[in-house]
Design a protein around this motif. Structure first.
Motif, PDB file in Angstrom:
ATOM      1  N   LEU A   1      -3.896  -4.048  -3.668  1.00  0.00           N
ATOM      2  CA  LEU A   1      -3.850  -2.621  -3.355  1.00  0.00           C
ATOM      3  C   LEU A   1      -4.974  -2.251  -2.389  1.00  0.00           C
ATOM      4  N   GLN A   2      -6.169  -2.738  -2.651  1.00  0.00           N
ATOM      5  CA  GLN A   2      -7.291  -2.421  -1.774  1.00  0.00           C
ATOM      6  C   GLN A   2      -7.094  -3.018  -0.389  1.00  0.00           C
ATOM      7  N   HIS A   3      -6.498  -4.213  -0.306  1.00  0.00           N
ATOM      8  CA  HIS A   3      -6.221  -4.810   0.998  1.00  0.00           C
ATOM      9  C   HIS A   3      -5.221  -3.960   1.781  1.00  0.00           C
ATOM     10  N   MET A   4      -4.201  -3.445   1.092  1.00  0.00           N
ATOM     11  CA  MET A   4      -3.213  -2.601   1.778  1.00  0.00           C
ATOM     12  C   MET A   4      -3.852  -1.304   2.253  1.00  0.00           C
ATOM     13  N   VAL A   5      -4.731  -0.741   1.437  1.00  0.00           N
ATOM     14  CA  VAL A   5      -5.430   0.490   1.841  1.00  0.00           C
ATOM     15  C   VAL A   5      -6.269   0.228   3.081  1.00  0.00           C
ATOM     16  N   LYS A   6      -6.976  -0.885   3.122  1.00  0.00           N
ATOM     17  CA  LYS A   6      -7.827  -1.198   4.274  1.00  0.00           C
ATOM     18  C   LYS A   6      -6.996  -1.422   5.533  1.00  0.00           C
ATOM     19  N   ARG A   7      -5.854  -2.107   5.385  1.00  0.00           N
ATOM     20  CA  ARG A   7      -4.978  -2.298   6.551  1.00  0.00           C
ATOM     21  C   ARG A   7      -4.454  -0.959   7.049  1.00  0.00           C
ATOM     22  N   HIS A   8      -4.075  -0.110   6.132  1.00  0.00           N
ATOM     23  CA  HIS A   8      -3.594   1.224   6.518  1.00  0.00           C
ATOM     24  C   HIS A   8      -4.678   1.994   7.256  1.00  0.00           C
ATOM     25  N   ASN A   9      -5.879   1.973   6.735  1.00  0.00           N
ATOM     26  CA  ASN A   9      -6.977   2.747   7.338  1.00  0.00           C
ATOM     27  C   ASN A   9      -7.360   2.234   8.720  1.00  0.00           C
ATOM     28  N   SER A  10      -7.127   0.941   8.968  1.00  0.00           N
ATOM     29  CA  SER A  10      -7.450   0.401  10.293  1.00  0.00           C
ATOM     30  C   SER A  10      -6.449   0.820  11.352  1.00  0.00           C
ATOM     31  N   LEU A  11      -5.290   1.333  10.914  1.00  0.00           N
ATOM     32  CA  LEU A  11      -4.228   1.689  11.844  1.00  0.00           C
ATOM     33  C   LEU A  11      -3.902   3.180  11.859  1.00  0.00           C
ATOM     34  N   SER A  12      -4.321   3.915  10.840  1.00  0.00           N
ATOM     35  CA  SER A  12      -3.897   5.309  10.677  1.00  0.00           C
ATOM     36  C   SER A  12      -5.034   6.289  10.966  1.00  0.00           C
ATOM     37  N   LYS A  13      -4.631   7.455  11.428  1.00  0.00           N
ATOM     38  CA  LYS A  13      -5.594   8.543  11.619  1.00  0.00           C
ATOM     39  C   LYS A  13      -5.805   9.331  10.322  1.00  0.00           C
ATOM     40  N   ASN A  14      -5.026   8.974   9.286  1.00  0.00           N
ATOM     41  CA  ASN A  14      -5.147   9.639   7.984  1.00  0.00           C
ATOM     42  C   ASN A  14      -5.527   8.607   6.929  1.00  0.00           C
ATOM     43  N   PRO A  15      -6.802   8.246   6.899  1.00  0.00           N
ATOM     44  CA  PRO A  15      -7.222   7.177   5.982  1.00  0.00           C
ATOM     45  C   PRO A  15      -7.128   7.589   4.518  1.00  0.00           C
ATOM     46  N   LEU A  16      -6.984   6.577   3.683  1.00  0.00           N
ATOM     47  CA  LEU A  16      -6.983   6.764   2.233  1.00  0.00           C
ATOM     48  C   LEU A  16      -8.322   6.293   1.674  1.00  0.00           C
TER      49      LEU A  16
ATOM     50  N   ALA B   1       1.063  -3.030  -7.214  1.00  0.00           N
ATOM     51  CA  ALA B   1       0.182  -2.554  -6.144  1.00  0.00           C
ATOM     52  C   ALA B   1       0.981  -1.923  -5.008  1.00  0.00           C
ATOM     53  N   GLU B   2       2.091  -2.534  -4.647  1.00  0.00           N
ATOM     54  CA  GLU B   2       2.922  -1.980  -3.578  1.00  0.00           C
ATOM     55  C   GLU B   2       3.501  -0.626  -3.970  1.00  0.00           C
ATOM     56  N   THR B   3       3.848  -0.502  -5.233  1.00  0.00           N
ATOM     57  CA  THR B   3       4.341   0.787  -5.732  1.00  0.00           C
ATOM     58  C   THR B   3       3.248   1.845  -5.683  1.00  0.00           C
ATOM     59  N   LEU B   4       2.052   1.480  -6.110  1.00  0.00           N
ATOM     60  CA  LEU B   4       0.936   2.434  -6.142  1.00  0.00           C
ATOM     61  C   LEU B   4       0.462   2.788  -4.744  1.00  0.00           C
ATOM     62  N   PHE B   5       0.576   1.866  -3.815  1.00  0.00           N
ATOM     63  CA  PHE B   5       0.220   2.187  -2.428  1.00  0.00           C
ATOM     64  C   PHE B   5       1.131   3.289  -1.889  1.00  0.00           C
ATOM     65  N   GLU B   6       2.420   3.182  -2.202  1.00  0.00           N
ATOM     66  CA  GLU B   6       3.357   4.234  -1.788  1.00  0.00           C
ATOM     67  C   GLU B   6       3.006   5.556  -2.469  1.00  0.00           C
ATOM     68  N   SER B   7       2.580   5.492  -3.719  1.00  0.00           N
ATOM     69  CA  SER B   7       2.186   6.710  -4.428  1.00  0.00           C
ATOM     70  C   SER B   7       0.977   7.359  -3.768  1.00  0.00           C
ATOM     71  N   LEU B   8       0.007   6.547  -3.385  1.00  0.00           N
ATOM     72  CA  LEU B   8      -1.188   7.075  -2.709  1.00  0.00           C
ATOM     73  C   LEU B   8      -0.834   7.640  -1.349  1.00  0.00           C
ATOM     74  N   LEU B   9       0.038   6.942  -0.656  1.00  0.00           N
ATOM     75  CA  LEU B   9       0.405   7.337   0.700  1.00  0.00           C
ATOM     76  C   LEU B   9       1.083   8.706   0.722  1.00  0.00           C
ATOM     77  N   HIS B  10       1.903   8.964  -0.277  1.00  0.00           N
ATOM     78  CA  HIS B  10       2.676  10.204  -0.323  1.00  0.00           C
ATOM     79  C   HIS B  10       2.186  11.164  -1.405  1.00  0.00           C
ATOM     80  N   ASN B  11       1.078  10.807  -2.035  1.00  0.00           N
ATOM     81  CA  ASN B  11       0.534  11.618  -3.135  1.00  0.00           C
ATOM     82  C   ASN B  11       1.617  11.948  -4.160  1.00  0.00           C
TER      83      ASN B  11
END
Length: 557
Positions: free
Chosen positions: A28-43, A354-364
């Motif tokens: 989950l933390q790895h997915m968050v870090k990858r997202h933050n390296s590419l997105s203007k809306n970091p988690l 983790a993949e499920t929770l990443f989607e939950s974080l992404l869309h709150n």
């Protein structure tokens, strides 16, 4: 009261620091870090893992053979990063044992083969994974038990941790510290076999009656240092037969983590209807076999432990989600008894969570419908396919060893095959069956005198487990006074002769007859294996977590 407690808030809270939850937190933390390296809306989620052991890996015990399939998926450079893999399987064999003889299977069927698998110490693996999680910014709260679920607005919204500093009578000592309320948007429950916190959650969110009851085995393990020249690193042997009779499921193993460090253990079935068993005794007799005694002679046993194993298969798995929570690993029944493996399945369930929770974080979105997608992911995965194909393996041996072997052989050709219920099964005369198992147990005890060299008493094995508890605390093994009086000291004494004296690997239960019958509990001996709760014929024992930090201290298991 909850309002009097200190509280902390997290986005995701993992309950248990086993391989499923640690893999999930890291991924989950790895997915968050990858997202933050590419997105203007970091988690920036607050993620924590709690564990009742006094350090990471303290309560982790397994064989352990690791199928690297899941590691290859989510952490491909795990070996480069220092994952403590002892060695890969170099050669393997399956043996049938009688008391003095051994019979080698001519080959290892592909479905049972461990070619390419890794030998690991699960406690060392867990400690390494916990360290990797902390490096990624995940909080690890060890010495912390999940005592009670916190329910708010019809969903699991957090946990209450254990109170520390209570005496045997529940009174506050000078060092008293109340438990903390840990609030969370979603909890991931991965406590291992027979999860005590998950049981409490199910009191609020009952499991469907369509799920068949879970079943369990007890595995007792020792780690040995032996003289060089007897085994090759990576050599593994799976064995069945002696010391069990043909109507009892179980078997043993010997794994060479190196040429001088070995894992040896024995699995015993736990049957509440026929509770006469002693898993520790079975391992001691197993080691007396000439094949094993010759290997162990002159060596030293350096660690010992026990735990229950979830064995009900795919059909006994509980729902994998609920309001505010996901269930992973062995708490969810992720064990393939056909392959005698579960680590790769547990970690895969963690990855999917983790993949499920990443989607939950992404869309709150932490709604139950969103969390349900975890179950959908699992059913579309290779992990589900593997468990489903093996779903009838363990049940086949309920008919006895020989019909079970026939069934297992047919399943190699027809995965998931289930022979008719009556095939190979003799009508059960419970009274005779109980008497036979009781006689077998008594004979087994009478013929073992621990020598302190190859065989050991429960007291010595307990010492080698590193088990420690605060002595002056409330007993964590709950039995109602009326049940002690009417069942333990009367009904059970007559029907089963108090089998708790035998099936507990740590001598927690004693019956004192003079001056009058009394049940004496030794909770500070407890290995946290939960054998008592799972094989108790009356279901009157409830295992609850003691003060955080108590229990075994595994380092090599």
């Amino acid at each position: 009261m909850l309002q009097e407690r200190e509280s902390l808030e997290f986005d995701i809270l993992f309950i248990g620091a086993g391989p499923a939850n640690l893999a999930s937190a890291i991924h989950l933390q790895h997915m968050v870090k990858r997202h933050n390296s590419l997105s203007k809306n970091p988690l920036d989620p607050a993620i924590a893992v709690i564990d009742k052991g006094r350090y990471a890996g303290a309560h982790l015990l397994s064989g352990a053979l690791l199928d690297p399939k899941t590691f290859d998926e989510f952490f491909p450079d795990y070996r480069i990063q220092g994952c403590p893999v002892d060695t890969a399987v170099s050669n393997e064999s399956i043996w049938y044992l009688t008391k003095k003889r051994k019979f080698l299977f001519p080959y290892v069927p592909e479905l049972f083969s461990n070619k390419g698998k890794l030998l690991v110490s699960l406690s060392r693996l867990g400690a390494w994974m916990a360290d990797e999680a902390q490096k990624d910014g995940i909080q690890l709260l060890d010495n912390t038990s999940a005592s009670l679920p916190y329910i708010e607005n019809g969903r699991l919204a957090g946990i209450v941790t254990d109170d520390k500093g209570l005496d045997k009578n529940g009174h506050k000592k000078a060092n008293y510290e109340p438990g903390i309320l840990l609030k969370t948007k979603a909890a991931v429950i991965g406590e291992g076999s027979d999860g005590s916190f998950f049981r409490k959650v199910c009191e609020h969110f009952p499991i469907s009656t369509e799920t068949i009851p879970q079943r369990f085995e007890c595995g007792v393990k020792e780690t040995w240092r032996i003289p060089p020249g007897r085994l090759v690193a990576g050599e593994i042997h799976q064995m069945f037969g002696y010391p069990l009779s043909s109507d009892v499921y179980g078997g043993g193993w010997l794994y060479a983590l190196s040429s001088t460090l070995i894992s040896i253990g024995f699995v015993t079935s736990l049957e509440p209807a026929l509770p006469f068993c002693d898993p520790h005794l079975n391992l001691q007799h197993f080691k007396e076999h000439p094949l094993l005694a010759k290997i162990l002679e002159g060596g030293s046993m350096i660690e010992s432990g026990a735990r229950t194993i979830t064995s009900g298969g795919a059909d006994a798995m509980p729902p994998l989600y609920g309001p505010g929570f996901l269930v992973v690993g062995e708490t969810a029944g992720m064990v393939n008894m056909q392959r005698h493996k579960g680590l790769h399945l547990s970690m895969k369930s963690g990855i999917l969570a983790a993949e499920t929770l990443f989607e939950s974080l992404l869309h709150n979105d932490f709604s139950t419908s969103q969390l349900e997608t975890y179950s959908d992911r699992f059913k579309s995965s290779w992990a589900y396919d593997e468990l489903y194909a093996a779903r009838n393996y363990r049940g086949a041996f309920d008919h006895g060893l020989y019909s079970g072997l026939l069934h297992a052989g047919l399943q190699l050709k027809f995965p998931g095959l289930s022979i008719t219920e009556s095939f190979g099964k003799q009508p059960l005369d419970k009274k005779n069956a109980l008497q036979q198992k009781k006689s077998s147990l008594i004979t087994g005890k009478d013929t073992l005198t621990p020598d302190g060299k190859i065989t050991f008493s429960k007291t010595e094995s307990l010492y080698r487990s590193g088990t420690k508890h605060e002595e002056n605390q409330p007993c964590h093994l709950l039995i109602k006074p009326d049940d002690i009086e009417e069942i333990c000291l009367k009904k059970c004494m007559i029907e089963f002769d108090n089998p708790c004296r035998h099936f507990c690997p740590a001598q927690v239960y004693e019956i004192i007859l003079n001056p009058h019958p009394t049940l004496k509990l030794n909770p500070s001996n407890c290995l946290h294996c939960k054998t008592c709760e799972t094989v108790d014929p009356y279901g009157i024992i409830t295992w609850t977590p003691p003060e955080g930090g108590g229990g075994p201290g595994y380092k090599l298991s």
